[in-house]
Design a protein around this motif. Structure first.
Motif, PDB file in Angstrom:
ATOM      1  N   VAL A 671       0.809 -34.917  11.099  1.00 24.85           N
ATOM      2  CA  VAL A 671      -0.374 -34.630  10.285  1.00 24.85           C
ATOM      3  C   VAL A 671      -0.814 -33.181  10.434  1.00 24.85           C
ATOM      4  O   VAL A 671      -1.775 -32.767   9.804  1.00 24.85           O
ATOM      5  N   GLY A 672      -0.122 -32.424  11.277  1.00 30.08           N
ATOM      6  CA  GLY A 672      -0.474 -31.022  11.449  1.00 30.08           C
ATOM      7  C   GLY A 672       0.210 -30.423  12.656  1.00 30.08           C
ATOM      8  O   GLY A 672       1.085 -31.030  13.277  1.00 30.08           O
ATOM      9  N   THR A 673      -0.187 -29.188  12.995  1.00 26.35           N
ATOM     10  CA  THR A 673       0.345 -28.499  14.161  1.00 26.35           C
ATOM     11  C   THR A 673      -0.780 -27.740  14.847  1.00 26.35           C
ATOM     12  O   THR A 673      -1.810 -27.433  14.243  1.00 26.35           O
ATOM     13  N   ALA A 674      -0.559 -27.440  16.138  1.00 23.38           N
ATOM     14  CA  ALA A 674      -1.443 -26.559  16.905  1.00 23.38           C
ATOM     15  C   ALA A 674      -0.553 -25.510  17.563  1.00 23.38           C
ATOM     16  O   ALA A 674       0.534 -25.831  18.052  1.00 23.38           O
ATOM     17  N   ALA A 675      -0.984 -24.245  17.554  1.00 27.68           N
ATOM     18  CA  ALA A 675      -0.101 -23.185  18.040  1.00 27.68           C
ATOM     19  C   ALA A 675      -0.914 -22.053  18.655  1.00 27.68           C
ATOM     20  O   ALA A 675      -2.129 -21.929  18.425  1.00 27.68           O
ATOM     21  N   LEU A 676      -0.229 -21.257  19.466  1.00 20.98           N
ATOM     22  CA  LEU A 676      -0.794 -20.013  19.980  1.00 20.98           C
ATOM     23  C   LEU A 676       0.320 -18.979  20.066  1.00 20.98           C
ATOM     24  O   LEU A 676       1.497 -19.321  20.210  1.00 20.98           O
ATOM     25  N   ASP A 677      -0.043 -17.707  19.971  1.00 19.84           N
ATOM     26  CA  ASP A 677       0.906 -16.594  20.079  1.00 19.84           C
ATOM     27  C   ASP A 677       0.598 -15.800  21.332  1.00 19.84           C
ATOM     28  O   ASP A 677      -0.571 -15.650  21.719  1.00 19.84           O
ATOM     29  N   PHE A 678       1.656 -15.298  21.997  1.00 22.05           N
ATOM     30  CA  PHE A 678       1.453 -14.369  23.109  1.00 22.05           C
ATOM     31  C   PHE A 678       2.491 -13.248  22.995  1.00 22.05           C
ATOM     32  O   PHE A 678       3.602 -13.464  22.504  1.00 22.05           O
ATOM     33  N   PRO A 679       2.145 -12.031  23.421  1.00 19.78           N
ATOM     34  CA  PRO A 679       3.027 -10.870  23.227  1.00 19.78           C
ATOM     35  C   PRO A 679       4.331 -10.989  23.997  1.00 19.78           C
ATOM     36  O   PRO A 679       4.360 -11.465  25.130  1.00 19.78           O
TER      37      PRO A 679
END
Length: 782
Positions: A671-679
């Motif tokens: 039903v969706g996604t959860a995400a985070l970015d890191f360098p």
């Protein structure tokens, strides 16, 4: 004069020992006894050697080990319980032998000894045989299942007639409940032995009771008890150091058979629990137990000492090999003096146990012992020893100095053992060869064999150093995966909640116009644009319907969870300075998390912190690489988490990696996604911190089919355009790649033995850390 009962000899022996040691306590025993006897008489109690020893322990006049030794001797109660005597065992004037009155029951409860999830253990006195016992009583609030397990524990333990299984005396039932009496074992557990050994090792000296040989002797006794139980069709299912007791005279008992079962398939009809797809997460949602405490239910045992099949809830697969795995973890703890799964959360430890994600050891041990632990704790039961008896035999072979099954000898090692075992004959032969002029050749071979053994030890050390680096990296990456998983949980809960009314949402056009931005918007050097820490950026895909609009309102309620991601410190990363607000920390350049965002399958997306965006008007989050990669991992491999290759962020221009977690609905649909970015620069710095001689290159491989290079330390990424992925490099040694696919860790010689490829899988995050080492530079540094 009436003779003193034999048990008063314990106090006389204590007084003699104290005198021999020159302790001042030897002269103080008589006045201390008089004070104790007077206080006992005033309260109507009878003085006893056990009570007097308890007083000395409470006032810290003797240590616990001395107390245990002399209490064991004093516990031989052959006289009257009301006999009043002095410290030397002489009856006090006017006293006569006799019993104070009838006993209320067969057992007199004296003091609590311990408590578990199912029952309480007390020190009790058997009024008939005049001895102290351990009385275990079932909690009165337990259900029929617990009662059945409690009775089965007593019956199984009683029928295991073995020197290293605690004897059971009787099973009792009255109006107060069900209990059973067993031998009262005084001493310390294997867990205490490990803790004491670690403290002594840190102090620089191990006494005779804490040496490695002494610890292995305790382990072999434990194996003998478990092997005996297996021969009679019983598996323990809760083996751990805390369930093995060592007495003051080095006697040993395996305790707590409450989860034991007879191997007759009694649990074959119970459902399995799928850890990865949320079964255990739901099961343990409200569980407050520690990883070292025993669970009972769909998953049985102690998480920190579970086999993978036991941690996965596969009760039909739990058998003797599962007990062997637990014994392997106990052996790991005894030889390395460190826990194999030192996690702080119950679910985290269960996840590591399911994947056999064992902590790299803190110190080197003999390669044979390391190989024995590795085989006993193999991920697949078929790869472990055939039986616990075989495991114990391999440890005994190591102690005898003969070849082990876990690490068979090579030709050079066989030569070395042969020469070592025949030192006299070899010496005589050498003397004879001196006269024949060839003794130099013999000694050259011996030196060569020793050099090869040293080189093999260097290879083992390299493997352990690689494991330590992989564990440090696993902690770093596991933090981001754990944060993404928690964010996915909050998102799932939000998307399941009832639709909310219209919520204030700031879109691309709002952030583009200075007058319409959130009030707290301020420039950020890190993001190279104004950002808002109060309001996220909200967006709907083109032609999104009412369902997407409702999803957007729901996703906006996750903003607190998104902001909290920045608040949790990253292992090894910078910490927020005291007095620095979270908002200023987010705007600064030290926080390792870059963006946090959640999206729904209907095309709604919320990004934090809120900022002006270069997203085109037709931006659809469900068509982005990060969303599609997570969707593919779930559909093709059943994995809920995925990593993206490094790419240039279109908004900040930084080179980042995304950690993405799918959000599942009630029927298991995405039903969706959860995400985070890191360098990526921060990840590159974490690849290898150890100063390893000869280290030329470090790779991070993603364990796909086939594995691919996710990152190489020092790779030139300056020409990667915004929105573009980093080109995937080819691993330069295909033979090494095949080995990495086949084995979880190892060292391989490549390039005509000029290079060493060392690797360690990080199963918890789906990566492998690989180092390329110049062999000559490394070996010459040893």
């Amino acid at each position: 004069m009436t003779a003193a009962p034999p048990n008063w000899d314990a106090l006389r022996e204590l007084q003699a020992e104290l005198s021999a040691r020159g302790s001042a306590l030897a002269e103080q025993l008589r006045p201390l006894w008089q004070r104790y006897a007077a206080e006992a008489g005033a309260s109507g109690a009878a003085p006893s050697p056990e009570g007097f020893l308890d007083l000395l322990l409470r006032e810290q006049r003797i240590d616990p080990y001395t107390h245990a030794r002399y209490s064991a001797r004093a516990a031989l109660d052959l006289g009257s319980p009301t006999l009043r005597v002095d410290v030397e065992g002489r009856p006090l004037q006017g006293e006569a032998l006799g019993v104070a009155g009838p006993l209320d029951s067969h057992y007199d409860v004296l003091a609590p000894l311990g408590e578990g999830g199912m029952g309480t253990v007390h020190v009790a006195r058997d009024a008939t045989l005049r001895r102290r016992v351990a009385l275990k009583t079932l909690h009165p609030d337990q259900d029929a299942t617990a009662l059945s397990r409690f009775v089965r524990e007593a019956q199984i333990t009683a029928q295991l007639d073995h020197p290293y299984v605690v004897p059971v005396y009787a099973l009792e039932s009255d109006e107060e409940g069900v209990s059973y009496a067993m031998k009262l074992v005084r001493g310390r557990t294997l867990a205490d032995l490990v803790e004491e050994s670690e403290a002594q090792l840190a102090a620089g000296q191990l006494d005779d009771e804490h040496t490695l040989d002494a610890r292995l002797d305790a382990f072999l006794k434990t194996c003998d008890a478990v092997a005996f139980a297996h021969e009679r069709g019983v598996i323990h299912r809760d083996l751990k150091p805390a369930n093995v007791m060592i007495g003051p005279f080095r006697e040993l008992y395996v305790l707590d058979w409450g989860l034991a079962r007879v191997m007759a398939g009694e649990h074959a009809d119970q459902p399995e629990v799928d850890l990865e797809k949320g079964g255990v997460t739901k099961l343990l949602a409200d569980c407050k137990q520690a990883p070292e405490e025993t669970l009972a239910g769909e998953i049985v045992g102690t998480p920190a000492y579970m086999s993978p099949e036991q941690a996965g809830g596969e009760l039909g697969s739990v058998g003797p090999a599962s007990d062997q795995f637990a014994l392997g973890l106990i052996l790991h703890e005894l030889i390395y003096l460190a826990r194999p799964y030192p996690g702080v959360g119950l679910l985290a430890v269960l996840l590591r146990a399911q994947e056999r994600d064992i902590e790299p050891p803190p110190r080197a041990v003999h390669p044979e012992l390391a190989a024995i632990v590795a085989r006993a704790t193999a991920l697949e039961p078929a790869e472990r020893y055939a039986s616990v008896a075989d495991l114990a035999e391999d440890v005994r072979r190591h102690l005898r100095g003969v070849e082990t099954r876990a690490l068979p000898d090579g030709p050079r090692q066989r030569l070395y053992r042969w020469m070592r075992d025949r030192q006299t004959a070899v010496l005589a032969g050498v003397l004879a060869l001196v006269f024949l002029g060839i003794s130099a050749l013999v000694w050259t071979r011996v030196a060569h064999a020793r050099a090869l053994e040293q080189r093999e030890q260097a290879i083992a050390d390299l493997s352990q150093r690689t494991s330590r680096e992989a564990q440090r990296l696993a902690s770093w990456l596991g933090h981001f995966r754990g944060q993404t998983q928690e964010l996915a949980g909050a998102t799932a809960q939000a998307l399941r909640s009832p639709a909310r009314g219209e919520a204030r949402a700031y879109g691309i056009a709002d952030f583009a116009a200075a007058a319409r931005r959130p009030a707290d918007s301020a420039p950020s050097a890190r993001y190279k644009r104004p950002i808002s820490t109060a309001e996220p950026l909200a967006h709907l895909a083109p032609e999104a319907g009412p369902e997407a609009q409702a999803d957007l309102a729901r996703l906006l309620t996750v903003r607190a969870a998104m902001k909290s991601v920045f608040q949790v410190p990253v292992p090894g990363g910078a910490r927020r300075a005291p007095g620095l607000s979270l908002e200023d920390w987010i705007r600064g350049d030290e926080a390792l998390v870059h963006w946090v965002y959640v999206a729904s399958a209907q095309g709604a997306i919320v990004l934090y912190p809120g900022a002006t965006s270069e997203w085109p008007p037709d931006y659809d989050p469900t068509q982005r690489t990060w969303y599609q990669r997570a969707l593919k991992a779930w559909r093709e491999r059943g994995e809920v988490h995925a990593w993206t290759p490094p790419y240039r962020d279109t908004m900040s221009g930084a080179l980042v990696v995304s950690s993405v977690h799918v959000v599942l609905g009630p029927e298991g649909e995405v039903v969706g996604t959860a995400a985070l970015d890191f360098p990526i620069d921060d990840l590159s710095q974490q690849l290898w911190a150890d100063e390893l001689p000869g280290l030329e290159q470090v790779y991070l491989l993603e364990l796909t089919q086939p594995p691919r290079v996710l990152l190489r330390r020092g790779a030139d990424t300056s020409r990667v355009a915004q929105g573009q992925e980093v080109d995937q490099e080819r691993f330069p040694f295909p033979a090494g790649l095949r080995q990495i696919q086949a084995q979880s860790a190892g060292v391989l010689r490549v390039d005509e033995d000029r290079k060493l490829v060392c690797w360690q899988r990080i199963a918890s995050v789906g990566f492998a850390l690989v180092g390329l080492v110049d062999a000559e530079a490394y070996f010459s540094s040893r």
